[in-house]
Design an enzyme around this catalytic site. Structure first.
Site, PDB file in Angstrom:
ATOM      1  N   GLU A  83       0.828  -1.209   0.000  1.00  0.00           N
ATOM      2  CA  GLU A  83       0.000   0.000   0.000  1.00  0.00           C
ATOM      3  C   GLU A  83       0.867   1.265   0.000  1.00  0.00           C
ATOM      4  OE1 GLU A  83      -2.736  -0.715   3.289  1.00  0.00           O
ATOM      5  OE2 GLU A  83      -4.032  -1.856   1.941  1.00  0.00           O
ATOM      6  N   ASP A 129      -8.104  -9.091   4.017  1.00  0.00           N
ATOM      7  CA  ASP A 129      -7.798  -8.004   4.934  1.00  0.00           C
ATOM      8  C   ASP A 129      -8.873  -7.908   6.023  1.00  0.00           C
ATOM      9  OD1 ASP A 129      -6.950  -5.705   6.137  1.00  0.00           O
ATOM     10  OD2 ASP A 129      -7.423  -4.371   4.479  1.00  0.00           O
ATOM     11  N   GLU A 134     -12.598  -2.489  12.173  1.00  0.00           N
ATOM     12  CA  GLU A 134     -12.605  -1.754  10.903  1.00  0.00           C
ATOM     13  C   GLU A 134     -13.718  -2.223   9.962  1.00  0.00           C
ATOM     14  OE1 GLU A 134      -8.915  -1.907   8.751  1.00  0.00           O
ATOM     15  OE2 GLU A 134      -9.776  -0.870   7.024  1.00  0.00           O
TER      16      GLU A 134
END
Ligand code: GCU
Length: 615
Positions: A242, A321, A349
């Site tokens: 990323e 993820d 998240e």
């Protein structure tokens, strides 16, 4: 304004604070044992007996109580384990106990400006305005919370190392050392996230891991860092991931990159936690030849056996993820000669932002069962802590932190038993009330899963924020996150005829996953592309199952709300819990309607029961 002192999390039965003059694990153990005795109606005595070093401990019954013996910090873990058992009324487990994993890490994604990446509990507990900034008493209490469940490493800064976090290795090292000193008596060692390109911050023009100048830069850095914090646990690195820099930019492998850093810190006993969260985050959605879940195994499996002994590859539990439902990462079966850490995420998240209820122990039970025949050497979890008075935003989110410690100590933990202990250590409920809360918490993940992405499909969240539904939000994006729904079918074929992802698993799992008739139904759309008319094992069609789950998930959310409203929650928690629960109900309704409508519009299949689906 309420303060953290009113929220002892699961330390309700403990004395207010550990006095400053108690400054070693042995002294803290003795203090906890003595104050327990003072408060105990049955006046049970706990004798603590320190013996050398180590995590293990032994509990033995004596005439008037118990004796806990163990090394330092084991003596502390033993004392806490015993007090927990006595406070909850569980049977005391006599004999020796040693942890399943020697490194039991909590990874803070705290930035030095005080924000927390994916944090849902307020600002950082230790950073603000580019500096350390904390309430010393609160950090001591944090140390006590973590020690009480055996967590022994705290990484204090975000894996995405933003300025000025680089200075933690430099002019802020003294402040980091002061912070480390507060946690040391609780058996907690610090870890630092470092940026692979850090040498370029100072004099060097590149950071090729094979460049002798780069190596010696890191050697000097390690010498400086470990002379300030001699017991620093190590460095954590997110490289080539990323947009973070890494060895690939210099044509070097991850083994070459990791080993260079590992060599620099080895003389001090430092561990290098190298994250395996590496994939192409600039994918073209038109390109169906690239399948993101394949990435990590393709990169790391060929490097197995090439890492130094002090490198631990830190692998997220699933190949994507931190999604609600993913198969366990195939790397856990493909790295026999490499030390591995499993990375979990307590910060919710993708799992409801600490608004929606999502208790993780049932999920961890499945994960640890899936890898029971493989080696995993350490565990890490992304922290869910913040400066909110109640520590975790949602008071019930503290369960996940508590439970993480329990699983990190004993990977065979029983989810229901862990949830029950947490309830007893946090609230004063009757048995019936306790059962009611236990039921809510134990099924909260299933409920959340039902009203969000169906059957392992993943990524239907709103892009960026990752809360609330957006079925096609990530469909035409760069992140390798596609469901490829059309009017006939949904999902990606990951069998040998498809992307081949399933081939990364050992035969035993592969043969199950690749067969839609045997694949666990909750993972069906992770592995297969199926028509909406596909028959599930109970005879329902796939589309009907999607509709049913979404309607049921919403109804069950209402049921959880009713159950919580009926509980005599303490006054300081009640509003917070019920306000969040009301938000969850709205969120569940939104997910239900958006997902059902999405599939209805594509497939044209009506709901068998004629419930409301908006055309
Ligand atoms: C997720 C998360 C990022 C984080 C990344 C990581 O993608 O959204 O915020 O940086 O995981 O684990 O590194």
């Amino acid at each position: 304004m309420r303060t953290w002192r009113e929220y002892p999390a699961w330390l309700k039965g403990f004395s207010g604070e550990v006095p400053e003059e108690r400054n070693t694990p042995e002294e803290i153990a003795a203090f906890e044992a003595a104050t327990f005795h003072d408060r105990d109606k049955e006046r049970r005595k706990i004798r603590v007996q320190a013996e050398g070093a180590g995590d293990a401990f032994r509990i033995v019954k004596t005439g008037d109580g118990y004796c806990v013996s163990g090394g330092s910090p084991g003596i502390l873990y033993g004392t806490y384990a015993l007090i927990r058992q006595l406070l909850t009324g569980e049977d005391v487990r006599e004999g020796e106990s040693r942890p399943s994993f020697s490194l039991r890490m909590l990874d803070g994604w705290d930035n030095m400006d005080g924000s927390v990446e994916r944090g849902y509990s307020g600002r950082s507990l230790w950073f603000e305005n580019g500096r350390f900034s904390y309430d010393r008493a609160r950090i001591r209490q944090l140390g006590r919370m973590l020690a009480s469940v055996g967590i022994n490493v705290l990484c204090i800064n975000n894996v995405n190392v933003h300025a000025p976090a680089q200075r933690l290795l430099d002019d802020m090292l003294g402040e980091a050392a002061d912070f480390a000193a507060i946690l040391r008596p609780f058996g907690i060692r610090l870890m630092l996230s470092v940026d692979f390109s850090q040498p370029m911050e100072s004099s060097l023009s590149g950071c090729d891991p094979l460049d002798p100048e780069v190596r010696s830069w890191w050697e000097r850095c390690a010498e400086r860092v470990w002379s300030a914090i001699p017991d620093l646990a190590g460095f954590l690195v997110k490289a080539d991931s990323e947009h973070r820099p890494g060895p690939n930019e210099y044509g070097r492998t991850h083994a070459e990159g990791a080993n260079m850093l590992a060599d620099a810190i080895a003389p001090y006993g430092g561990m290098l936690l190298w994250r395996a969260f590496v994939y192409n985050c600039m994918q073209d959605w038109r390109d169906t030849s690239v399948d993101r879940p394949c990435a990590a195994y393709e990169i790391y499996h060929p490097l197995d056996g090439m890492f130094r002994d002090n490198v631990i590859l830190q692998v997220k539990y699933g190949p994507y993820d931190f999604q609600v439902r993913e198969p366990v990462s195939p790397l856990f079966f493909g790295m026999d000669r490499t030390a591995l850490a499993m990375e979990l995420q307590l910060a919710q998240e993708y799992t409801g932002h600490q608004i929606d209820l999502f208790s993780m122990p049932p999920m961890w039970r499945e994960l640890f069962d899936a890898i029971c025949e493989t080696h995993v050497d350490a565990v890490a979890a992304v922290s869910n802590l913040g400066r909110d008075a109640n520590w975790t935003g949602h008071p019930f989110a503290a369960l996940n932190l508590f439970a993480y410690g329990c699983f990190a100590w004993d990977r065979d933990s029983d989810p229901a038993a862990v949830i029950r202990s947490w309830i007893r250590l946090t609230y004063d409920f009757t048995e019936e009330e306790e059962e009611q809360l236990l039921r809510v918490l134990a099924k909260s993940r299933d409920v959340y899963e039902k009203y969000t992405s169906p059957l392992g499909l993943c990524w239907m969240v709103k892009p960026g924020v990752h809360y609330g539904p957006s079925p096609y939000g990530y469909e035409f994006d760069l992140w390798g996150t596609y469901n490829r729904a059309d009017r006939n079918a949904v999902g990606i074929d990951r069998t040998a005829q498809g992307t081949g992802y399933v081939l990364q698993y050992p035969e035993k799992l592969r043969s199950v996953y690749e067969d839609p008739e045997r694949c666990p139904e909750k993972l069906l759309l992770f592995f297969h592309r199926l028509p909406y008319s596909f028959r599930m094992r109970d005879g329902r069609t796939l589309i009907q199952r999607i509709y049913d789950d979404h309607f049921e998930g919403y109804e069950e959310t209402l049921g959880m709300q009713r159950a919580l409203e009926a509980l005599p929650l303490p006054e300081n928690d009640r509003d917070e819990i019920l306000t969040r629960m009301a938000a969850q109900v709205k969120n569940a309704a939104e997910w239900r309607d958006v997902v059902n409508t999405f599939f209805f519009r594509f497939s044209g299949f009506a709901d068998r029961d004629g419930r409301d689906i908006y055309p």
